[in-house]
Every structure is written in structure tokens, then in C-alpha cells.
Design a protein around this motif. Structure first.
Motif, PDB file in Angstrom:
ATOM      1  N   UNK A 303       0.859  -1.179   0.000  1.00 36.81           N
ATOM      2  CA  UNK A 303       0.000   0.000   0.000  1.00 36.81           C
ATOM      3  C   UNK A 303       0.896   1.230   0.000  1.00 36.81           C
ATOM      4  N   UNK A 304       0.741   2.069  -1.030  1.00 34.96           N
ATOM      5  CA  UNK A 304       1.594   3.239  -1.187  1.00 34.96           C
ATOM      6  C   UNK A 304       0.762   4.512  -1.102  1.00 34.96           C
ATOM      7  N   UNK A 305       1.335   5.540  -0.478  1.00 36.39           N
ATOM      8  CA  UNK A 305       0.660   6.817  -0.254  1.00 36.39           C
ATOM      9  C   UNK A 305       1.143   7.819  -1.297  1.00 36.39           C
ATOM     10  N   UNK A 306       0.200   8.543  -1.898  1.00 33.23           N
ATOM     11  CA  UNK A 306       0.544   9.568  -2.881  1.00 33.23           C
ATOM     12  C   UNK A 306      -0.117  10.882  -2.479  1.00 33.23           C
ATOM     13  N   UNK A 307       0.683  11.903  -2.271  1.00 33.72           N
ATOM     14  CA  UNK A 307       0.180  13.240  -1.942  1.00 33.72           C
ATOM     15  C   UNK A 307       0.207  14.073  -3.217  1.00 33.72           C
ATOM     16  N   UNK A 308      -0.969  14.487  -3.682  1.00 33.04           N
ATOM     17  CA  UNK A 308      -1.064  15.232  -4.938  1.00 33.04           C
ATOM     18  C   UNK A 308      -0.800  16.718  -4.736  1.00 33.04           C
ATOM     19  N   UNK A 309      -1.151  17.275  -3.560  1.00 31.79           N
ATOM     20  CA  UNK A 309      -0.969  18.711  -3.330  1.00 31.79           C
ATOM     21  C   UNK A 309      -0.938  18.991  -1.846  1.00 31.79           C
ATOM     22  N   UNK A 310      -0.157  20.002  -1.485  1.00 29.80           N
ATOM     23  CA  UNK A 310      -0.121  20.505  -0.110  1.00 29.80           C
ATOM     24  C   UNK A 310      -0.366  22.004  -0.143  1.00 29.80           C
ATOM     25  N   UNK A 311      -1.333  22.466   0.662  1.00 29.38           N
ATOM     26  CA  UNK A 311      -1.663  23.883   0.724  1.00 29.38           C
ATOM     27  C   UNK A 311      -1.598  24.356   2.172  1.00 29.38           C
ATOM     28  N   UNK A 312      -1.631  25.651   2.345  1.00 34.84           N
ATOM     29  CA  UNK A 312      -1.734  26.220   3.685  1.00 34.84           C
ATOM     30  C   UNK A 312      -3.129  25.914   4.225  1.00 34.84           C
ATOM     31  N   UNK A 313      -3.241  25.401   5.462  1.00 32.50           N
ATOM     32  CA  UNK A 313      -4.574  25.073   6.016  1.00 32.50           C
ATOM     33  C   UNK A 313      -5.481  26.297   6.046  1.00 32.50           C
ATOM     34  N   UNK A 314      -6.752  26.146   5.690  1.00 31.26           N
ATOM     35  CA  UNK A 314      -7.674  27.289   5.708  1.00 31.26           C
ATOM     36  C   UNK A 314      -7.993  27.720   7.137  1.00 31.26           C
ATOM     37  N   UNK A 315      -8.221  29.010   7.332  1.00 28.21           N
ATOM     38  CA  UNK A 315      -8.554  29.568   8.655  1.00 28.21           C
ATOM     39  C   UNK A 315     -10.054  29.444   8.906  1.00 28.21           C
ATOM     40  N   UNK A 316     -10.533  28.202   8.976  1.00 28.86           N
ATOM     41  CA  UNK A 316     -11.956  27.938   9.171  1.00 28.86           C
ATOM     42  C   UNK A 316     -12.215  27.488  10.605  1.00 28.86           C
ATOM     43  N   UNK A 317     -13.491  27.326  10.934  1.00 21.91           N
ATOM     44  CA  UNK A 317     -13.884  26.842  12.251  1.00 21.91           C
ATOM     45  C   UNK A 317     -13.857  25.314  12.291  1.00 21.91           C
ATOM     46  N   UNK A 318     -13.586  24.775  13.478  1.00 19.16           N
ATOM     47  CA  UNK A 318     -13.617  23.331  13.699  1.00 19.16           C
ATOM     48  C   UNK A 318     -14.946  22.973  14.357  1.00 19.16           C
ATOM     49  N   UNK A 319     -15.635  21.972  13.807  1.00 24.82           N
ATOM     50  CA  UNK A 319     -16.907  21.506  14.360  1.00 24.82           C
ATOM     51  C   UNK A 319     -16.747  20.057  14.802  1.00 24.82           C
TER      52      UNK A 319
END
Length: 433
Positions: A303-319
Motif C-alpha cells: 500500500x503506497x501513499x501519494x500526496x497530490x498537493x499541499x496547501x496552507x490550512x484554511x482559517x476555518x472553524x472546527x466543528x
């Protein structure tokens, strides 16, 4: 006799032997009498194996009977998923703030969940948080069920190769289309990319290991005999909204608390997340149920992991979905740290009430009569990540790679450290910090 009828017959036999009425048994299972009657008549199938496990224990089933019941439920659930895979999936449409959210369609749910990634920081909880105890599964029953679901072939341990290349000979096919998946949080608008995506090898080119890299959305194999049409001998059902202990999970959403619908049950999470434009916060558990489609067994190699993109986390609320839950079961699974330069799927041992559960290990065998369930928990504290999994397999007709994603889209998990955390106050009927 169909898989569902066979499962219902096992339920009836256990109930009749125990001498329990539908009413008495329903009270022990915390469900309605009519629902239990439909389970025993084959008119409905439990969405969670936890219900089946409680049924077996309430009826005094032996470990062997519990294992048979688990196998029958897995096969019936896989048949149900396969039968609904071709049905079109309605796209949930968010309602205005003054109108309650539409009633989502329940999905069948997994029965075992994954322990959180040790390297990921847990989401902070507010003053509303209250713990409650939840009994999960007895040690003997769980150990027997895991032994049935995961049949590991003997062989030396293997480490996962770098995510940038594949050692398989085939090309990737999306596994997320094997079961109906409501449009998930990947459809929500994402912040602009600030980091360079992890390098991957293009289709047909040689990766770091010198093998051909898989191309998403295609199926290609090395057939065992020339002139034969390649046939993929696997079917996969992917669930991307699995909650810890069936109740604990968190989502990020750009919406204000007054505009977010009350938390759903786990079965309704995909439709709820889509309607709120929400993404997984901090961690995401993915469950893949696999079964063979031919007479021979298929060997799952890696089982291999592929990361397609990394972005800055959005400044949203956690629910937060739950006001606290717990249990004595920590299932064995594969853990993924999405913040690593080249994430690997690392086997992690589990624990059931003090009894250790061995970590899963490749190679694994799967067939039409012996399904396998893989559970992967990915965690991040620093990125808004798009990712997927490649499962390499070998069967009687050749070998190939199965792409595991969210219905053809990348899975999406975002860090939530330092974000405002809200829990739902039932007595007030609103989200509160």
C-alpha cells in the motif's frame, strides 16, 4: 440462498436458541423491535457490525459462531454495496439558513476504527466537552473477527516504497467508484496552493525504483498469458468518513456556527460534510473493503501513499461531531503522517481491553469468499493535503495497481491546529465554544 438471507438465518438461529423475544433483545441492542424484526427476516442489513456483535453477545454466541456471523455480514454488506454501485448519486444541495438541512441518505458503516496518528496533535476541545463510556467489542469476538477478515501470508516484512514511484507493473484504477459515495468535502473550494506538490512520476515513466508509475483513472495489467484480455479480479468499497469509536470526529468549515446544521450520525456524514462545504480536520480514517471476483485468490502486496498537493490550512472553524465518547477497542491499522516528505503506510498494532491485536502485514490474501478490510488513518498538523492510496496486487490473471480515493477525487485532510473549536449543545440546540 443469498448472502443477506444466510445472514438473517444465522440471526434467527441465535435468537431462537437464546429464547429471547424481539422486544427483550431490542432493548439490549438499543434499537427498535421493528428494526430487529427486519434484520432477522432479511429485509434489512445492519449498517454497522457493532450491532451484529452486540446481538451475538446478547444471544450467548460462541467465538466460532461470532466469527461465522461476522463473515456472513461482510459478504452481505459487500453484495449490497456492489448492487448499488451503479446507482446515480444525488448531489446534496445546501438549504437556506432558515430551512433545516435535507435528510441525508444513510450509508452502510464500518465496524472497526483506527487509532489516531501519534504524531498528529489532537484537536482541542471546549468546555462543552463531556466524556461518556462506550463498550465496543469483547476481546475474544474481535480477535476472531480480525483473524477472518485479514489472512496474512507468511513472508518477510516489507517497508513501503517512496510515494514518488511505484514498484507495480500495472497502472492505477480508481477504487472509489466501486461504491456510491456522496460528493465529499473535496468538492469544497480550497485555498490557493502555496507549497510545491510532492513529485510523482508521470504515467509510463520510470520512478525512483525503476518501475512504471501508475496513471490515475486507468486499469492496466501484466496478463499471465498473451492474447488474453486483462480482468481486474478485485472489487473495492471505499468509505472516507469513518469516525473514531463511531462517534468522534471533527470537520473544518468556512461557515459561521449559526449556518451549520446539527451534527449527523456517522452514516450521514458524507452528505452533511458536502452540504456544509466541510473537510476532515486533523485526521481522516479511510476503510477499504475488498473481495475477489474470480475463483482464485488475489495477493495484496503493498500500500503506497501519494500526496497530490499541499496547501496552507484554511482559517476555518472546527466543528466537533461528539460531546465525548470512548471505548476499549483500538483496532490494528495502517497509519499515515501526511506531513512527512514521503508519507508511508505504517502498520500499527491495536489493543482490545488489554489484549494486543497484531499489526496488519503484507502480503494479504483475498478471495470471493474471504473479504479483507484495510483501515488507514492519515493525520496532519501542518497542511491542507490532497492524497490517495495505491494498492498493488497479483492474481491468477496478472498484476496491477488499484487506486483508492474518494469516488475519483483525491481524499482531502486539513490541519486544524489553533482554529476555533465548536461543539453542539443539545440543551440549547446550537453550536457553542
Amino acid at each position: 440462498m443469498s448472502e443477506a438471507e444466510h445472514f438473517a438465518r444465522l440471526l434467527r438461529e441465535l435468537k431462537e436458541r437464546a429464547g429471547l423475544s424481539y422486544g427483550a433483545l431490542a432493548r439490549r441492542l438499543h434499537t427498535s423491535t421493528s428494526t430487529l424484526h427486519r434484520y432477522c427476516n432479511g429485509e434489512a442489513l445492519p449498517a454497522e457490525f457493532a450491532v451484529v456483535d452486540r446481538f451475538a453477545r446478547a444471544c450467548g454466541a460462541t467465538q466460532g459462531e461470532a466469527v461465522d456471523l461476522h463473515r456472513a455480514w461482510l459478504l452481505a454488506d459487500a453484495r449490497r454495496r456492489a448492487g448499488t454501485a451503479a446507482q446515480p448519486v444525488p448531489v446534496p444541495v445546501p438549504e437556506p439558513e432558515s430551512v433545516p438541512a435535507p435528510e441525508p441518505v444513510a450509508e452502510p458503516e464500518p465496524t472497526v476504527v483506527v487509532a489516531p496518528e501519534p504524531e498528529a496533535a489532537p484537536v482541542a476541545r471546549g468546555a462543552w466537552y463531556r466524556r461518556r463510556a462506550a463498550v465496543v467489542a469483547a476481546a475474544g469476538v474481535t480477535a476472531g473477527a480480525v483473524a477472518v477478515a485479514l489472512l496474512a501470508a507468511a513472508g518477510p516484512d516489507r517497508g513501503a516504497p517512496p510515494a514518488g514511484g511505484s514498484r507495480g507493473t500495472g497502472q492505477g484504477a480508481s477504487a472509489g467508484t466501486s461504491a456510491p459515495v456522496s460528493p465529499g468535502p473535496g468538492s469544497a473550494s480550497a485555498p490557493a496552493a502555496t507549497d510545491v506538490p510532492e513529485p510523482t512520476s508521470p504515467a509510463g515513466s520510470a520512478g525512483p525504483s525503476g518501475a512504471t508509475a501508475p496513471a490515475p483513472g486507468r486499469t492496466s495489467m501484466s496478463p499471465s498469458a498473451p492474447g488474453r484480455a486483462p480482468v481486474v479480479p478485485l472489487k473495492a468499497a471505499v468509505r472516507s468518513h469513518v469516525w473514531t469509536a463511531g462517534c468522534d470526529h471533527a470537520y473544518l468549515s468556512e461557515r459561521a456556527p449559526g449556518s451549520v446544521s446539527p451534527p449527523p450520525v456517522e452514516a450521514d456524514a458524507p452528505a452533511w460534510a458536502s452540504a456544509q462545504g466541510a473537510v476532515h480536520a486533523g485526521s481522516q480514517i479511510v476503510e477499504v473493503t475488498l473481495h475477489g471476483t474470480g475463483e482464485g485468490a488475489v495477493v495484496l502486496e503493498d500500500l503506497e501513499v501519494r500526496v497530490a498537493a499541499r496547501r496552507k490550512p484554511p482559517a476555518w472553524n472546527v466543528y466537533q461531531m461528539s460531546q465525548g465518547c470512548g471505548g476499549g477497542l483500538t483496532p490494528a491499522a495502517f497509519a499515515v503522517n501526511l506531513d512527512a516528505p514521503r508519507p508511508l503506510a505504517r502498520p500499527v498494532a491495536g489493543n482490545d481491553g488489554g489484549n494486543p491485536l497484531p499489526a496488519p502485514a503484507f502480503p494479504l490474501r483475498v478471495s470471493a469468499s474471504e473479504p479483507v478490510v484495510l483501515r488507514v488513518e492519515a493525520a496532519t498538523t501542518g497542511c491542507d493535503c490532497d492524497w490517495s492510496l495505491d494498492l498493488r496486487w497479483t492474481g491468477p490473471s496478472g498484476s496491477g495497481t488499484l487506486r483508492i480515493d474518494d469516488g475519483g477525487r483525491s481524499l482531502r485532510t486539513s490541519a486544524a491546529t489553533g482554529r476555533p473549536v465548536y461543539g453542539y449543545a443539545l440543551e440549547q440546540g446550537r453550536w457553542a465554544r
